[in-house]
Scaffold this active site. Structure first.
Site, PDB file in Angstrom:
ATOM      1  N   GLY A 148     -16.737   2.635  17.296  1.00 56.68           N
ATOM      2  CA  GLY A 148     -15.694   3.030  16.367  1.00 56.68           C
ATOM      3  C   GLY A 148     -14.535   2.046  16.440  1.00 56.68           C
ATOM      4  O   GLY A 148     -14.343   1.349  17.446  1.00 56.68           O
ATOM      5  N   CYS A 149     -13.742   1.976  15.374  1.00 59.78           N
ATOM      6  CA  CYS A 149     -12.661   0.990  15.323  1.00 59.78           C
ATOM      7  C   CYS A 149     -11.543   1.316  16.308  1.00 59.78           C
ATOM      8  O   CYS A 149     -11.083   0.439  17.060  1.00 59.78           O
ATOM      9  CB  CYS A 149     -12.123   0.857  13.908  1.00 59.78           C
ATOM     10  SG  CYS A 149     -11.737   2.428  13.098  1.00 59.78           S
TER      11      CYS A 149
END
Length: 341
Positions: A148-149
């Site tokens: 995930g970012c």
């Protein structure tokens, strides 16, 4: 030798970003692009900024011929990859940008994504897609789960520090901000310009789904359970992400650990002590820039970490993983200077 690449879900922001990057890759060729509602359209009609490129027409996934494909990027909604991966020939390597293979525990996946994990038999062989930490595992994997970012922004500084015992595991606070592109391209009322512009808001408070990844990877790094406090915020910009991390530790030791960990790494830039990294200084690049500050409270530190959420937080990192998986230079297609102003 040229590698044939498929981008599944090419009509979203991360899919378009992958196309932009692969277009200048010295060894990759886009052989197939898929979309659902946009199937049958030229990519240049869906994303006019890409109309100068010679690209395949978008098609449904079940129309894609995978026989000559070397690697497929899954830029698809959560819950799709578990079933889809079984329909693709075994010779095709996969970088999944969804959350479907990020969590190693089926109950945790169910808890955070409200879906049943449909491929737990495959999960043990999946590599977690943080190249600077798991490069060797990624190199031998058929499936890599892109992080995930928010998670990439937070883990790049914290994993080496927890492994070295340079920060306390008990009281980590991650205060994170993201631009609106992190929510994807779908219509979403709170992201309309008139509702998001000139505003600032928290969301997913005490329950954002990236907490599952943070729990998993921070605990693994520390060798014991770690539950960090994490709150994400939406800021009125398109690209960019910052994690401001508060922890216990000695600033000089932390600076030394990070400099040693990332010496020679092409995409992680440890700034001088006390510097202020800015999202504008990584926009459009695959860089993560990190700076350490001594807090005014003795024994406490503040760590600033910034990256472009569509690049090092998603598509850029996915291409970095693909390069490793296919034996290419890790920086191929990614030597882009940030766009400024």
């Amino acid at each position: 030798m040229t590698k044939k690449i498929a981008v599944l879900g090419a009509s979203g922001y991360t899919g378009a970003e992958l196309v932009r990057l692969i277009a200048t890759h010295p060894s990759f060729e886009i052989a197939a692009l898929s979309a659902d509602r946009k199937a049958g359209l030229p990519m240049g009609e869906v994303f006019p900024h890409l109309r100068h490129l010679d690209l395949p027409v978008l098609q449904k996934i079940d129309e894609v011929d995978f026989s000559g494909i070397d690697l497929a990027f899954f830029a698809l909604p959560h819950g799709v990859a578990h079933g889809l991966v079984r329909q693709i020939p075994d010779h095709v390597k996969i970088v999944d940008l969804s959350a479907d293979f990020r969590l190693r525990d089926a109950q945790e996946y169910r808890k955070w994504y409200k879906l049943d994990h449909g491929a737990m038999d495959l999960q043990p062989a999946v590599a977690y897609g943080l190249p600077e930490i798991y490069r060797d595992r990624i190199a031998g994997a058929r499936i890599t789960a892109n992080t995930g970012c928010y998670v990439a922004t937070s883990l790049l500084p914290l994993i080496p520090l927890l492994r070295a015992g340079a920060v306390g595991a008990e009281d980590i606070v991650i205060d994170a901000k993201s631009g609106a592109s992190g929510a994807g391209r779908g219509l979403n009322e709170p992201l309309l310009f008139s509702e998001a512009n000139e505003g600032f808001k928290s969301y997913g408070v005490a329950g954002h789904r990236h907490m599952g990844e943070l729990d998993q990877e921070l605990s693994l790094a520390a060798g014991r359970p770690v539950l960090a406090a994490f709150t994400p915020h939406l800021v009125p910009m398109i690209r960019g992400m910052q994690a401001t991390i508060y922890a216990a530790g000695d600033a000089a030791e932390i600076q030394a650990v990070l400099e040693k960990q990332y010496a020679g790494e092409p995409f992680v830039d440890i700034l001088p002590m006390g510097a202020i990294p800015q999202t504008q200084h990584v926009k459009g690049s695959n860089l993560c820039r990190i700076a350490v500050h001594a807090d005014r409270r003795p024994g406490r530190v503040i760590i600033l970490s910034v990256l472009d959420n569509l690049m090092k937080g998603a598509s850029g990192q996915a291409l970095q993983c693909a390069n490793i998986m296919l034996g290419e230079a890790e920086t191929a297609g990614l030597n882009l200077a940030p766009v400024f102003p």
